[in-house]
Write an enzyme that holds these catalytic residues in place. Sequence first.
Site, short mmCIF file in Angstrom:
data_model
loop_
_atom_site.label_atom_id
_atom_site.label_comp_id
_atom_site.label_asym_id
_atom_site.label_seq_id
_atom_site.Cartn_x
_atom_site.Cartn_y
_atom_site.Cartn_z
N ILE A 53 67.36 78.44 53.62
CA ILE A 53 67.07 77.08 53.80
C ILE A 53 65.26 77.25 53.38
O ILE A 53 64.80 78.10 55.36
CB ILE A 53 67.03 77.30 55.12
CG1 ILE A 53 68.86 76.90 54.90
CG2 ILE A 53 66.99 75.10 54.87
CD1 ILE A 53 70.14 76.18 55.98
N ASP A 87 35.38 50.64 34.78
CA ASP A 87 33.52 49.80 34.80
C ASP A 87 31.74 50.74 34.18
O ASP A 87 32.34 51.46 34.51
CB ASP A 87 33.50 49.21 35.96
CG ASP A 87 34.20 47.98 36.57
OD1 ASP A 87 35.06 48.00 35.34
OD2 ASP A 87 34.34 47.63 37.31
P1 ATP Z 1 31.48 45.89 34.07
O1 ATP Z 1 32.83 45.12 34.58
O2 ATP Z 1 30.56 47.11 33.65
O3 ATP Z 1 30.85 45.87 35.79
P2 ATP Z 1 29.48 43.50 34.38
O4 ATP Z 1 29.50 43.75 35.53
O5 ATP Z 1 28.14 43.47 33.20
O6 ATP Z 1 30.61 44.52 33.69
P3 ATP Z 1 30.80 41.00 34.32
O7 ATP Z 1 30.10 40.37 35.65
O8 ATP Z 1 31.98 40.15 34.43
O9 ATP Z 1 30.37 42.68 34.21
O10 ATP Z 1 29.17 40.08 33.53
C1 ATP Z 1 29.38 40.36 31.91
C2 ATP Z 1 28.11 39.34 31.24
O11 ATP Z 1 27.65 38.07 32.60
C3 ATP Z 1 27.24 40.34 31.60
O12 ATP Z 1 27.10 40.59 30.65
C4 ATP Z 1 25.72 39.18 31.61
O13 ATP Z 1 25.02 38.60 30.23
C5 ATP Z 1 26.32 37.65 32.06
N1 ATP Z 1 26.92 37.63 33.66
C6 ATP Z 1 26.43 38.87 34.81
N2 ATP Z 1 26.45 37.97 35.88
C7 ATP Z 1 25.98 37.51 35.92
C8 ATP Z 1 25.47 35.89 37.16
N3 ATP Z 1 25.37 36.15 37.86
N4 ATP Z 1 24.91 34.62 36.62
C9 ATP Z 1 25.58 34.15 34.68
N5 ATP Z 1 25.62 35.38 34.07
C10 ATP Z 1 26.24 36.64 34.26
#
Ligand code: ATP
Length: 852
Positions: A288, A332
């Site tokens: 065991i 991401d």
């Molecule tokens: P990941 O998924 O790799 O973290 P990410 O952070 O770029 O990518 P999102 O946060 O969804 O993904 O952003 C997507 C897009 O939205 C960005 O490429 C940008 O153009 C726009 N974006 C991001 N943050 C803002 C904000 N605070 N206000 C307006 N537009 C934004």
Amino acid sequence: MHSKVDLLSPWSETEKEVINSLSTDSRSGLSLKDIQKKHEQFGPNLISVKKKASRWILFFKQFKNPVVYILMLASLIAFVLKEYLDAWTILSIVILNSIIGYLQEAKSETSLEALASLTSPKSRVLRNGVTTLIDSKDVYPGDILILEAGDYVAADARIILANQLGSDESILTGESLPVDKNTTTLSKSVPLGERSNMLYASTMISKGSGRAVVTQTGKDTEIGLISQMMETTKPGSTPLQLRLEGVSRRLIFLGIIIVVVIIAIGIFQKTDAVIIIMSALSLSVSAIPEGLPTVVTLALVMAIHRMSTKKALVRKLDAVETLGATDIICTDKTGTLTTGKMKVRESYIYQTQKEHHYNGLAFCNNASLDHGGSGDTTELALLEYMADEKVDIHKLKESGHRLFEWSFESIRKLMSVAVQIEDHCYIYVKGAPESVLSKSLINEDDKKEVYKHINLFSQKGMRVLALAFKEIQNEKVSGLSQEEAEEGLTFVSLVAMADPPRPESSEAIRKCLDAGIRVIMITGDHPKTAEAIAKELNIIDEKRNLVLTGTQMDELSDIELLSQIEKIAVYARVSPSNKLRLVNVLKGLGHVVAMTGDGVNDAPALKASSIGVAMGRGGTEVARQAASIVLTDDNFSSIVDAVEEGRAVNGNIKRSLQYLLSTNLAELLFILGAVIIGWQVPLLPTNILWVNLVTDGLPALALATEKVPYGYLANSSRPSSKSFFNLAFYMELFLVAILITVFCISLYYYSLGRYDLLTSRNIAFSFLVYVVLFRSFASRSETLTFWEMPFNRPHLVAVLLPLLFQLGIQKSDFLMGLFKIKALPLNISLQLILIATIPVTLVELFKIWRRK
Ligand code: ATP
């Protein structure tokens, strides 16, 4: 004690009335003095207080174990046969075994509890005028909750401030669509699902932001009333633990068969009944593997502990094993592969609209440069850029005031505000350039020019934001929908910000490639930006070089997606639903997928993936609670470290297990061989118990908790259910067991011819102890010899202690009596030690030969 606040229908009272009757303050929240009182009055904010198993129950649980049953039987038989010394010795060993088991279990329980509290739900509340992050269990009636999209609501609360606030109450009402929330006082009779000024415990904020005063906590919340049984379920056994339980059962079955065989042989050979019974019991004990469960649990707990020092908090025990088997990491980009520290490098202002450019960037922004800067990194970068351009941000912000905000959502990729500046009312919209341009009125030639800039910036790996605006009539502002606000815009400008890869990312990706793990980038960013970063990090290579956008993905059928999936390295401009689909497709292909996520809508993809990885710093509470591991530094390389630990723990458990089983098998074969030959039983139950519980127990634990050697990931193979108990595993197990048995039988034969039975037994017993201890050196690695491995102090102690003890007991008449053996002179012991080094040397030489 829970006593109800005299506030049975807070939705039918004004914010002020609720706040007054809870003796709190909407601007400063509860004071420290109040908190102590509230704690005594209401207790923790838990639906059910999990009763901890008492220490005694944990202790007595150790007796619920087949080994203990057999030992009890052995002790009973010894009593009946008037072998009192044996009977007491066995009983003492049972108790000692239970104490060791109890200590180990208590230790793993406390360290698991400590780790669990690190990832327990948290809430932001206002206390003494300061926003504080606390454990949700410490929320009391009167607390002011500060909420934003992605938060879990910790308790039932009356809303006192709502900004585009919406919550998902499906857990409570079954209604799957998010409900809009506001502060309007309602009539008493409004049903739960329509109380738009209330938030309820366990529901989730799906959009906007707001504040709410807590009215009920714990069992008194709606969810607490509905289900008093919502206990946090204790984690079940992990797949590996289940598999091992199966192995244990088979071994016990094998033990029973061997016992029957021995008894049959004994009867056939007309051996003395006492000897037959004792040998049968010895054998069953050796069959065991009593150390197995402890070894597995401790190995997993220690791995979780090591992972936490490498910035990965494990929320579920079975995640450790799955991590080791991971073959695809979907990650991401922003903040995980890159530093997330944005800096604006380029800008492009269309038709010299400098004023709207700065107004838009300042008003359509929730970050602040005060106190060293706070808020979203993208928005912070915009403010820093303006400060660098010598814009007086404070003055600019005072020149107008914000009327409305439509928060940023990763699906829309836009954020908008309505602002009153003097007599004018403006809408400012910022977001991903395609989204902004699609809502702007701009002629084709100019649009082409703008896109030229977007491509130029993106190809340099920069994240690009666009800004647009429109003026509207003052009276049209109230009641304006988001769709109405975000249409017919005038394009203003572009800003491009650099977010360079983290220095450790490329090393971590190389480690993954070496270990056969694929890395896929999934980002909300522009495809060109993503591609540039992916190239720099070698995520894109000759074989995998496709970049697919979320829109392109939506156009593909599953079959079309499958035909390209092996070549896609980057998914850009994805939405959370794209993520979910990708996870399901990859899992359908048999991959073990780790997926990162941080947003409100990432929870389904995190749950669906084999290993959900949430961000501890930047992520939302919802994502954290849906994930199996949480990264405290949001860093990609921490995922890779965790995968390495996961693989190593599988290896540790495997080798520790092989070690234990080969020892047990050797004992079994030795005794069986001796009995078949017709010799006196070489090992008595007490001897065997000693070897199984102390001698091989300590090194097995040391092996199970062996640290990950440098460069382990690249040289290890991915564990799977097939690879765990494979042919090589059994081959080595049997070969080592046979090798040890041959040595034991030869020595016993030699001693029986020269010494009396009790001395011969001690020779067999001591030799077995030494050989098993030394053999553990060979179990430290599957491929490396122990002299090629780093120094492992706990293992050395685990070998030296029993070794010294074995030499020591030769000096004690009492212990000699207990073990029913005669002491050996030192020179014989030393000779035995020398011979015992031969098998381990042979095993290590075999490793070198196999490598060649
Ligand atoms: P990941 O998924 O790799 O973290 P990410 O952070 O770029 O990518 P999102 O946060 O969804 O993904 O952003 C997507 C897009 O939205 C960005 O490429 C940008 O153009 C726009 N974006 C991001 N943050 C803002 C904000 N605070 N206000 C307006 N537009 C934004």
